[in-house]
Design an enzyme around this catalytic site. Structure first.
Site, PDB file in Angstrom:
ATOM      1  N   GLY A  76    -152.776  69.123  87.095  1.00 35.98           N
ATOM      2  CA  GLY A  76    -151.654  68.768  86.215  1.00 35.98           C
ATOM      3  C   GLY A  76    -151.784  67.360  85.669  1.00 35.98           C
ATOM      4  N   ILE A  77    -153.020  66.867  85.579  1.00 35.53           N
ATOM      5  CA  ILE A  77    -153.246  65.466  85.160  1.00 35.53           C
ATOM      6  C   ILE A  77    -152.836  65.226  83.706  1.00 35.53           C
ATOM      7  CG2 ILE A  77    -155.668  65.771  84.419  1.00 35.53           C
ATOM      8  CD1 ILE A  77    -156.168  62.998  85.868  1.00 35.53           C
ATOM      9  N   THR A  78    -152.808  66.283  82.886  1.00 35.71           N
ATOM     10  CA  THR A  78    -152.430  66.092  81.477  1.00 35.71           C
ATOM     11  C   THR A  78    -150.924  65.971  81.289  1.00 35.71           C
ATOM     12  OG1 THR A  78    -152.381  68.478  81.175  1.00 35.71           O
ATOM     13  CG2 THR A  78    -154.427  67.357  80.570  1.00 35.71           C
ATOM     14  N   LEU A  83    -155.077  76.882  88.198  1.00 31.81           N
ATOM     15  CA  LEU A  83    -154.570  77.112  89.554  1.00 31.81           C
ATOM     16  C   LEU A  83    -154.640  78.574  89.964  1.00 31.81           C
ATOM     17  CD1 LEU A  83    -151.424  74.892  90.251  1.00 31.81           C
ATOM     18  CD2 LEU A  83    -153.795  74.509  90.903  1.00 31.81           C
ATOM     19  N   ALA A 127    -148.116  73.026  87.402  1.00 32.18           N
ATOM     20  CA  ALA A 127    -147.137  74.088  87.653  1.00 32.18           C
ATOM     21  C   ALA A 127    -146.655  74.677  86.340  1.00 32.18           C
ATOM     22  CB  ALA A 127    -145.933  73.546  88.420  1.00 32.18           C
ATOM     23  N   GLN A 128    -146.060  75.851  86.448  1.00 37.78           N
ATOM     24  CA  GLN A 128    -145.221  76.393  85.385  1.00 37.78           C
ATOM     25  C   GLN A 128    -143.862  75.784  85.677  1.00 37.78           C
ATOM     26  OE1 GLN A 128    -142.935  77.355  83.084  1.00 37.78           O
ATOM     27  NE2 GLN A 128    -142.244  78.789  84.646  1.00 37.78           N
ATOM     28  N   SER A 184    -139.581  70.341  94.648  1.00 37.69           N
ATOM     29  CA  SER A 184    -138.560  70.070  93.635  1.00 37.69           C
ATOM     30  C   SER A 184    -137.149  70.198  94.181  1.00 37.69           C
ATOM     31  CB  SER A 184    -138.754  71.078  92.493  1.00 37.69           C
ATOM     32  OG  SER A 184    -137.612  71.137  91.679  1.00 37.69           O
ATOM     33  N   GLU A 244    -134.955  71.624  92.716  1.00 33.28           N
ATOM     34  CA  GLU A 244    -134.486  72.970  92.383  1.00 33.28           C
ATOM     35  C   GLU A 244    -134.481  73.874  93.611  1.00 33.28           C
ATOM     36  OE1 GLU A 244    -133.388  74.210  89.412  1.00 33.28           O
ATOM     37  OE2 GLU A 244    -133.546  72.245  88.449  1.00 33.28           O
ATOM     38  N   TYR A 295    -138.416  79.871  89.573  1.00 29.16           N
ATOM     39  CA  TYR A 295    -139.102  78.573  89.703  1.00 29.16           C
ATOM     40  C   TYR A 295    -138.765  77.941  91.049  1.00 29.16           C
ATOM     41  CZ  TYR A 295    -139.998  73.568  89.117  1.00 29.16           C
ATOM     42  OH  TYR A 295    -140.420  72.264  89.313  1.00 29.16           O
ATOM     43  N   LYS A 327    -141.296  77.183  94.224  1.00 32.91           N
ATOM     44  CA  LYS A 327    -141.515  75.838  94.770  1.00 32.91           C
ATOM     45  C   LYS A 327    -141.188  75.811  96.262  1.00 32.91           C
ATOM     46  CE  LYS A 327    -143.051  73.279  91.422  1.00 32.91           C
ATOM     47  NZ  LYS A 327    -144.248  72.440  91.521  1.00 32.91           N
ATOM     48  N   HIS A 353    -137.118  63.741  86.914  1.00 32.88           N
ATOM     49  CA  HIS A 353    -137.583  62.432  86.449  1.00 32.88           C
ATOM     50  C   HIS A 353    -138.212  62.606  85.081  1.00 32.88           C
ATOM     51  CE1 HIS A 353    -140.423  64.303  89.218  1.00 32.88           C
ATOM     52  NE2 HIS A 353    -141.378  63.858  88.427  1.00 32.88           N
TER      53      HIS A 353
END
Ligand code: NDP
Ligand code: GDP
Length: 331
Positions: A9-11, A57, A80-81, A123, A125, A146, A150, A175
């Site tokens: 998820g670096i992008t 992933l 992640a999605q 998360s 969530e 979701y 998680k 965040h």
């Protein structure tokens, strides 16, 4: 020898801030990417210092290849999605990426290099509508595919930790930043605000204006992510500011920033002049209020946020106004 980190998820928002932070700390950074170069807009400044490796992933072989190339001391699983409405449309796919992805990484780490430390992006969530400030002992009660995906991943971390792997789940509350995905409510509003600043008066369609979130600044949160991974014993921590605001509060704060920036009194009055509720965007399984109790993180890892709600809104509005100006001058 520099420490080696592999970031999935670096992008994304967090991945790009974390990569900057780890490079500043002297890490050798490896990033898993699905494609280039469009997805790398937040990495342009540092891309030449990162070793990229293709992967997904959902694909064990690509993860194994990335792992062997990076041979990491620390893996940060941020991919992640992430969007809750999408998780209702594609629940199985969301589980495959969000829980299956971590299970693949944990299996590879445990088999190939069991001293690797693994961070999982858990998360708030997972709490659902628990009500009140949530800490590490608050029961989980997710309200979406979701959130459930998680939670499954979070439990997997605990299970592997029980078998001796250093695995931690950072329970991060919302965040944001100028790099936040445009589908999320804060960025959707600040992008609209940039158009309002140019004189556009198209009303923004939103869902539930009363939903409340504990919004912090992503740049602060990646420091917490790294600190968690440096503790002697692995543990899960809640990260958040402790304050929650409604979507309506966010819009009001945006208008205040626009008023200050432009001196235009037009940016006052009821928010309904700028936004309208679209019933299709109101979520059936809404989480009404999320607020963190991050005392443990403050005490044990010495973390506290540096950017407050007002500062965050101002930063995002200004960045989207600049981005719109740059796009206009490039056109
Ligand atoms: P972003 O949406 O900005 O980034 C998501 C990243 O995941 C992107 O780099 C994306 O790559 C990548 N990705 C998505 N699917 C796959 C896949 N199948 N294989 C490999 N990579 C994939 O998210 P954030 O930075 O905001 O969030 C980071 C993590 O933190 C996520 O796990 C999120 O669920 C979690 N989290 C975030 C919170 C927040 O408020 N931001 C709060 C709590 C948890 P691509 O560019 O190719 O699409
Ligand atoms: P989430 O907390 O991960 O769901 O982050 P979002 O930014 O997607 O949503 C935060 C809150 O804003 C939720 O309670 C949403 O229901 C609410 N919200 C209201 N209008 C919108 C909208 O137009 N888009 C999104 N994404 N959220 C909205």
């Amino acid at each position: 020898m520099p420490r080696r980190a592999l970031i999935t998820g670096i992008t994304g928002q967090d991945g790009s801030y974390l990569a900057e932070h780890l490079l500043d700390l002297g890490y050798q950074v490896y990033g898993l990417v699905r494609r280039e170069p469009e997805s790398m807009q937040w990495l342009r400044r540092i891309a030449h210092r990162i070793e990229f490796t293709y992967g997904d992933l959902r694909d064990s072989v690509s993860l194994e290849t990335a792992f062997r190339k990076a041979w990491p001391d620390e893996v940060y699983n941020l991919a992640a999605q992430v969007f809750i409405p999408t998780s209702w449309e594609f629940p199985a796919d969301t589980f495959d990426v969000n829980a299956g992805g971590l299970s693949r990484l944990l299996q590879i780490a445990a088999r190939e290099k069991p001293d690797t430390r693994v961070y999982q992006a858990s998360s708030s969530e997972m709490y659902g509508n628990s009500g009140g400030p949530c800490n590490e002992t608050t029961p989980f009660c997710p309200a979406s595919p979701y959130g459930a995906s998680k939670l499954a991943a979070h439990h997997l971390c605990r299970i592997y930790r029980g078998r001796g792997l250093y695995a931690v789940g950072g329970i991060l509350f919302n965040h944001e930043s100028p790099r936040r995905g445009p589908e999320m409510v804060t960025r959707k509003i600040t992008r609209a605000a940039a158009a309002w600043a140019k004189g556009d008066r198209t009303k923004l369609r939103l869902g539930n204006l009363q939903a409340r979130r504990d919004w912090g600044f992503a740049g602060d949160y990646v420091r917490a992510i790294h600190l968690m991974m440096q503790q002697e014993k692995p543990a899960d921590y809640v990260i958040g500011t402790g304050d929650s605001h409604s979507v309506a509060d966010f819009v009001e704060q945006v208008l205040q920033v626009l008023r200050q920036m432009t001196g235009d009194s037009d940016f006052s009055g009821p928010i309904e002049r700028f936004v309208e509720v679209d019933a299709r965007l109101v979520r059936a399984n809404e989480i009404y209020d999320l607020r963190a109790d991050a005392r443990l993180a403050r005490e044990e890892i010495g973390w506290k946020p540096t950017v407050d709600f007002k500062g965050l809104v101002e930063m995002m509005v200004k960045a989207d106004i600049s981005a719109l100006r740059e796009a206009a001058s490039a056109a």
